[in-house]
Each structure stands twice: as structure tokens, then as C-alpha cells.
Write an enzyme that holds these catalytic residues in place. Structure first.
Site, PDB file in Angstrom:
ATOM      1  N   HIS A   3       2.641  14.519  -0.306  1.00  0.00           N
ATOM      2  CA  HIS A   3       2.908  14.356   1.123  1.00  0.00           C
ATOM      3  C   HIS A   3       4.353  14.711   1.441  1.00  0.00           C
ATOM      4  CE1 HIS A   3      -0.933  12.500   1.860  1.00  0.00           C
ATOM      5  NE2 HIS A   3      -0.686  11.493   1.061  1.00  0.00           N
TER       6      HIS A   3
ATOM      7  N   HIS B 184       0.746  11.869  -6.200  1.00  0.00           N
ATOM      8  CA  HIS B 184       0.030  12.037  -4.931  1.00  0.00           C
ATOM      9  C   HIS B 184       0.978  11.883  -3.748  1.00  0.00           C
ATOM     10  CE1 HIS B 184      -3.166  11.399  -1.882  1.00  0.00           C
ATOM     11  NE2 HIS B 184      -2.314  10.517  -1.394  1.00  0.00           N
ATOM     12  N   GLU B 185       1.762  10.815  -3.748  1.00  0.00           N
ATOM     13  CA  GLU B 185       2.651  10.565  -2.618  1.00  0.00           C
ATOM     14  C   GLU B 185       3.704  11.659  -2.465  1.00  0.00           C
ATOM     15  OE1 GLU B 185       2.010   8.458  -0.415  1.00  0.00           O
ATOM     16  OE2 GLU B 185       0.470   7.364  -1.500  1.00  0.00           O
TER      17      GLU B 185
ATOM     18  N   HIS C  49      -7.090   0.426   5.012  1.00  0.00           N
ATOM     19  CA  HIS C  49      -7.252   1.455   6.037  1.00  0.00           C
ATOM     20  C   HIS C  49      -8.068   0.984   7.242  1.00  0.00           C
ATOM     21  CE1 HIS C  49      -6.161   3.428   2.321  1.00  0.00           C
ATOM     22  NE2 HIS C  49      -5.715   4.433   3.025  1.00  0.00           N
TER      23      HIS C  49
ATOM     24  N   HIS D  13       0.841  -1.194   0.000  1.00  0.00           N
ATOM     25  CA  HIS D  13       0.000   0.000   0.000  1.00  0.00           C
ATOM     26  C   HIS D  13       0.881   1.250   0.000  1.00  0.00           C
ATOM     27  CE1 HIS D  13      -3.576   2.418   0.774  1.00  0.00           C
ATOM     28  NE2 HIS D  13      -2.796   3.125   1.569  1.00  0.00           N
ATOM     29  N   ALA D  14       0.633   2.129  -0.962  1.00  0.00           N
ATOM     30  CA  ALA D  14       1.486   3.308  -1.139  1.00  0.00           C
ATOM     31  C   ALA D  14       1.450   4.202   0.095  1.00  0.00           C
ATOM     32  CB  ALA D  14       1.037   4.092  -2.363  1.00  0.00           C
TER      33      ALA D  14
ATOM     34  N   GLU E 181      -3.913  14.985   2.105  1.00  0.00           N
ATOM     35  CA  GLU E 181      -4.275  14.120   0.986  1.00  0.00           C
ATOM     36  C   GLU E 181      -4.521  14.896  -0.301  1.00  0.00           C
ATOM     37  OE1 GLU E 181      -3.945  10.973   1.214  1.00  0.00           O
ATOM     38  OE2 GLU E 181      -3.472  11.187   3.338  1.00  0.00           O
TER      39      GLU E 181
ATOM     40  N   TYR F 258      -9.918  11.554   3.023  1.00  0.00           N
ATOM     41  CA  TYR F 258      -9.854  11.350   1.576  1.00  0.00           C
ATOM     42  C   TYR F 258     -11.046  11.991   0.871  1.00  0.00           C
ATOM     43  CZ  TYR F 258      -6.279   8.049   2.960  1.00  0.00           C
ATOM     44  OH  TYR F 258      -5.161   7.484   3.513  1.00  0.00           O
TER      45      TYR F 258
END
Length: 662
Positions: free
Chosen positions: A419, A415-416, A544, A385-386, A443, A554
Site C-alpha cells: 500500500h 502486504h502493508e 471491517h 488492526h494493520a 490489496e 480482498y
């Protein structure tokens, strides 16, 4: 989707120990010094910040190893690290109570409040219960990470993990039966979690009550600079704004699935079959593009990103094989394939980095490239999971993925890195403020960049060919984005709606699975085609849930990212339809974004939002503005159809729920 990771168990809901939707919280522990006599509130906050900064690297190192080397030893070490850290957190929270009612600076008051709201997994005061809780949390993490679906006996036995099963769902050549088998197969991995999760809920609720909350759900909803009731109402309001758009997309999708599968293309009540949505949890419908593409012959240019990435990866493998000076053995081929995967994954990540650096943000530190997990190793189980990690609050940032050359993973990298760039931007803040303005902000950062990945941008980086603007091309592009963004919205709501009910007791353990599918029917309009009684625990098949990462973030991020995007397009000076904007390379937009990121959680999110967008309220109007061409087209396509779905009709025809086994 995730941000700072601390073990799955600890995933911090919006605070200092948070992981974004992509990561979880866990920590090592330390024997902190006894609180000094006569310590003021300001001195207390300064001490906590100092102590936390010192133990944070060890905390994250334990979690990193447990996620990238799954075995009994790393699970035990991480569980004990979590236990020690949560004990320390309890101590800090207890010490903070002596300052209640005292005068203090607004900054100190905010820090103490955030400290109390800092964990998604509230620790019980009883040491034995705390030890049990951390053990269960770590165990569930390992169960998910090592989960596999096996068929056959002896030498014919074949086992597949999540990535392999997802490949079946995303492959347009997979049959109806193959997709159903893959979907059902993955959902077997969570069945053993039910007993553990039931006890987990009891223990975290004990911790929440020890902290003065009615239950864990109330604690989660308290982290938004609003009351728990206000954030619940706010999410309802935002959902009602976007629901008409989702209903039109749902209606069109059902029609196309019926064309492909006949009567098997829907479930009673007009619901969509869960296993046919191209995604294990029906949260992203992008893999249905071959079925849902509006115009297959649009004169626009090829937008098949997956094909381009796979071609690039395969070319690397072919070249390496050609360069061998001997016949390739099985081991040679396996090693070369892994090297090609790694090279392509790094190249995809470099493309994402280029977008951020084009805005004036720094390039990632060299340590990122040497310490990140880019692809799934051949020699061990890992959590694929990323997630994004800030290991030490001083620049040791990483991501953890099992990247494959496809569009879904490509956009996930952007996306990552959102963060990661948030971490780097607020690293100058005190540790307690090193988190998103609220968890939905974290997010939304990278996904705002994803919205700017227009066909023109993709052409500019050589990933797709020349694009010819046309109405057909526009609708195709909008549909591709909607299959990721609009399809997600109800899913973003329902997971925490389920957990809030589990935490407050309105959803009982013997009704876990029924309640899960009732909510999926209500919000998403999807349903399983076979009985899913209480011998299953389908919530646990979504990372999750066993990872205990709050999910409302999210949903909020899918609203906020469009607000951010519109504000950055305005800052870049863009004039034209919102969906055509890409602020790639625009330093003015980058400076405005960086200013917002640097604030972290040092002020109420309403103020941070106002500084970027001009308004203090979350609002989905930018979502509707962006997708206005598609919404008009969908209404036209759905004319004469009976849109919407009847969740009650689906429940009426579903088999009766069975009692849990054992």
C-alpha cells in the site's frame, strides 16, 4: 490488511478517500469557498483536487490520533472532523451535478464519477443525521479497538485483548477448551454494537439514496468500471474457478482435525469448527501448520519462520538484560521486553523494505521510521488492526501495526508496504486519482510480493536454513501458502454478501447473526460448535464490519495477485514452474510494476491490468497454475473421502436463533 486509512467510518471504497484493506477514512473539515460563477467542469475538478489536497493532512492526522490514542476526547474530535469533511463532500457532489450531460474531457468525466463514488459511508444530507452517523461510526471504532474479554472478580480479574486471544488460537499447545474460550470471549466484545450498527445501516442507506443509489451496497458495487450486477456476476465466476481447489483443502483439513480431536474435529454436515482454525475469523489457516503439515520429516530444511523471528527477538531481550549494571526490576524487564519487540519489529520491516528496494523502488522516507506505530504501546489503547497511511499525499507515509515476531505478522508487513509503495508511486497524480485502479488492486500489490517469498528467497535473507528440493518439500511449501491464500477466498466473498443483504433489506436486523453463519456455512464450510443466537452480533467481531471497510476488494486481490505475480515473473525472464519464481532483485520486473502503480485510478482498471498482464479480464487461472502440484496431491490424499459439506444439515441441527436482548 488495509490501505490508506480514514476513519473506519469513512473507509473509501475505491476512491480518493480509501484506505486499503488495512485502513479507514476519516477527515477534517473545511469551509470551502463558494463555487465560482460560470465555472467549467475542468475548473471544478481542479478546484476540488486543490481543496482536497489542502485538507487531507488534517483529515488523516485526526484519524491517526483516534486510532493510536483511543479515548473519549479523540473519538469526539474525529467524529466532528468526519462530520465537517462529509458535509464538504456532499457539497462537492451537489456541485458536480450541474455538469451532468455537458461535454467534457474523458479525464474530467472520470474524476467527477469517482468523486461521486468516493465514500464507503455515504453521508446523509440532513445535518442532524450526518452528525449522528459520524458519532456512531467513531463509537464503533473505539468499541472494537478497546474491546477485551475479562474473567474473574477483584484481584483475580484478568482481561485479554484481541492479540492475547489470537495467541491462544495460534498456539499448538492450547487445548480444545482454551481455544473455544478465547474464540467465544472475543465475540462478546461485539454484542453491544448491534443496536449501533442497525442504526448505522439506516443512516448510510439514507446517504446512499440521497446520492441516487438504491442502497449502500449498490454504491459499493458501482466502483469497478462495471455495473453493480456485472461485478456481482464477476465475483461469482471467479469463485467458481477456485472453489474446487478450496473444497479439496477443506476436505484434507477436516480429516486432519478429526485425527487430532476425534468427533470434535467437525460440526454437523461436514463443517469445520470455527474455533479450531487457528484464526479468529477462519480466514487464514496458517496457524494449523502443526496439524496440517504434509511431511514432517521432509528433507527440505526448516521453514519455521515464526521460531526464527521469535529466537531473534528473544536474543535481543537477553542481551539487554545481560548489559544491565544492576538487578532487573519489574519495570526494567517490561521496558526491555518492549524495546526488544520494537527492535525486532523494525528489523522485520527493514527486510520487507529491502524487497521493494531490490526492485528499484526508493527506500522509505526517514519520517516513516519515526512516525510509524510498530508495536502495541504499554500505556494506552490503540487499534492494532494493520493499516497503511498516506498522511499528506507528499511522502508522509506510515503503517500502524502491533507487530509480533511471527510469520503472519511478517508477511503482513510486506502486504502493508505494498500500500505504501502504491501511495508513493501515484502521489504525482491529482488527488481524485490517488487510489488503486480499483480497490482490489491496492490489496494485491503487497501480496504479489508475498508470493515471491519462496523458500529460496527466505534462505537468501537468512531467515531459514538451506533448502533441499524434493517433492515433499514442494508440497510442504505449497501447503503453507495455500493455508493463507486458498483458505481466504470464500471468506473474502461472504462478508460483503452479508452486508449487501443487510443494506438492501433482505437480511433483517433480527436475523443478522443467523444470516452471518448461514453464509459462512455456504461459502467457507465452517460453523460454531455452540449456539450463536441473536443475542450475539458476531459480524462485529471482525474489524471491517464496525470499521465499514468494503471487503470484496480482498477477494479480488487474492485473484489479482496471482495474475500480477505471473506477469512479473514473465517480465523477469523466469522459466520454470510458476510456484518456484521469485523476482527479488529484478529491476525489469520492478520497472513494470512501478509503471502500473504510478497510474493510480487515472484510467479504467481494465487498461491498467492489460498494460501489466496483457489481458483486460480478471482471471483465476494463475491461482490454479500455481497450486497445481498441491491440488493433485490433495485429490490423492482425499481419495475415498466424502468431500464438500452440507450447510443445510448444519442449520438443521443448530439451536433456534434467539431474539436480540433488549
Amino acid at each position: 490488511m488495509n490501505h490508506r486509512h480514514a476513519l473506519l467510518a469513512l473507509a473509501v471504497a475505491a476512491s480518493l478517500f480509501t484506505l486499503s484493506a488495512c485502513k479507514k477514512d476519516q477527515a477534517p473539515a473545511t469551509d470551502a469557498a463558494k463555487a465560482p460563477e460560470g465555472e467549467t467542469a475542468d475548473q471544478f475538478v481542479a478546484r476540488v483536487n486543490d481543496e482536497f489536497r489542502k485538507i487531507y493532512p488534517e483529515l488523516n492526522a485526526a484519524q491517526w490520533v483516534s486510532s493510536t490514542y483511543i479515548n473519549g476526547d479523540t473519538e469526539m474530535l474525529t467524529a466532528k472532523a468526519n462530520e465537517r469533511f462529509l458535509t464538504q463532500l456532499n457539497k462537492w457532489i451537489d456541485e458536480s451535478r450541474k455538469f451532468e450531460g455537458q461535454k467534457m474531457s474523458p479525464e474530467t468525466a472520470r474524476a467527477i464519477r469517482l468523486l461521486k463514488l468516493s465514500v464507503a459511508m455515504p453521508p446523509p444530507k440532513d445535518p442532524k443525521k450526518l452528525e449522528e452517523l459520524t458519532g456512531i461510526a467513531t463509537k464503533m471504532e473505539g468499541m472494537y479497538g478497546s474491546g477485551e474479554y475479562c474473567k474473574g472478580e477483584g484481584s483475580a480479574r484478568k482481561c485479554r485483548q484481541l492479540g492475547d486471544l489470537e495467541d491462544v488460537l495460534r498456539d499448538p499447545s492450547s487445548t480444545y477448551e482454551e481455544q473455544l474460550d478465547a474464540w467465544q470471549g472475543w465475540h462478546t466484545i461485539s454484542q453491544p454494537m448491534r443496536k449501533e450498527y442497525t442504526r448505522f445501516v439506516e443512516l448510510v442507506n439514507t446517504g446512499a439514496k440521497d446520492m441516487g443509489f438504491a442502497d449502500t451496497g449498490e454504491l459499493w458495487r458501482s466502483g469497478y468500471d462495471m455495473t453493480p450486477a456485472e461485478i456481482s456476476a464477476e465475483t461469482d465466476r471467479l469463485w467458481l474457478q477456485v472453489k474446487p481447489l478450496y473444497e479439496q483443502l477443506h476436505c484434507y483439513t477436516r480429516t486432519q482435525l478429526e485425527k487430532k480431536y476425534g468427533d470434535k474435529g467437525h460440526v454437523a454436515g461436514g463443517m469445520l469448527p470455527a474455533h479450531l482454525m487457528g484464526n479468529m475469523w477462519q480466514q487464514d489457516w496458517g496457524n494449523l501448520w502443526p496439524v496440517l503439515q504434509p511431511y514432517s520429516n521432509a528433507q527440505a530444511g526448516n521453514l519455521d519462520i515464526t521460531a526464527a523471528l521469535k529466537q531473534a527477538r528473544d536474543a535481543k531481550e537477553a542481551e539487554a538484560l545481560r548489559n544491565l549494571d544492576h538487578d532487573a526490576s519489574y519495570e526494567d524487564r517490561a521496558n526491555i521486553a518492549l524495546e526488544a519487540d520494537l527492535a525486532e519489529a523494525k528489523e522485520m520491516t527493514e527486510r520487507a523494505q529491502d524487497f521493494y528496494s531490490s526492485l528499484g523502488m526508493p527506500k522509505l522516507p526517514e519520517s516513516y521510521w519515526t512516525k510509524t506505530q510498530f508495536v502495541k504501546p504499554r500505556d494506552r489503547d490503540v487499534v492494532c488492526h494493520a493499516s497503511a497511511w498516506d498522511i499528506n499525499m507528499e511522502g508522509d507515509v506510515r503503517t500502524k501495526m502491533c507487530i509480533k515476531p511471527n510469520e503472519e505478522d511478517f508477511t503482513t508487513i510486506y502486504h502493508e508496504l505494498g500500500h505504501v509503495y502504491y501511495y508513493l508511486a501515484y502521489n504525482d497524480q491529482p488527488p481524485i486519482f490517488q487510489q488503486g485502479a480499483h480497490d482490489g488492486f491496492h490489496e494485491a500489490i503487497g501480496d504479489t510480493i508475498v508470493l515471491s517469498m519462496t523458500p529460496a528467497y527466505l534462505q537468501s535473507i537468512g531467515l531459514v536454513g538451506e533448502q533441499t528440493p524434493s517433492n515433499e518439500a514442494l508440497i510442504n511449501a505449497q501447503m503453507r501458502m495455500a493455508l493463507a491464500k486458498v483458505s481466504f477466498l470464500p471468506f473474502g466473498l461472504m462478508i460483503d454478501r452479508w452486508r449487501w443483504g443487510v443494506f438492501d433489506g433482505s437480511i433483517k436486523p433480527d436475523n443478522y447473526n443467523k444470516a452471518w453463519w448461514d453464509l459462512k456455512a455456504k461459502y467457507q464450510g465452517v460453523a460454531p460448535v455452540t449456539a450463536r443466537g441473536e443475542d450475539f452480533f458476531d459480524p462485529g467481531a471482525k474489524y471491517h464490519v464496525p470499521g465499514n471497510t468494503p471487503y470484496t476488494r480482498y477477494f479480488l486481490s487474492h485473484v489479482l495477485q496471482f495474475q500480477f505475480y505471473k506477469a512479473l515473473c514473465d517480465a523477469s525472464g523466469f522459466k520454470g514452474p510458476l510456484h518456484e519464481c521469485s523476482f527479488y532483485g529484478n529491476k525489469a520486473a520492478g520497472a513494470k510494476y512501478q509503471a502500473m502503480l504510478s497510474k493510480g485510478a487515472s484510467q479504467p482498471w481494465q487498461q491498467t491490468l492489460k498494460e501489466l498482464t496483457g489481458g483486460e479480464k480478471m482471471d483465476a487461472s494463475a491461482v490454479l497454475e500455481y497450486f497445481s502440484p498441491l491440488q493433485a496431491w490433495l485429490k490423492q490424499q482425499n481419495e475415498g473421502q466424502t468431500c464438500g459439506w452440507n450447510a443445510e444439515a448444519a442449520k438443521a441441527t443448530a439451536p433456534a436463533a434467539e431474539k436480540p436482548a433488549g
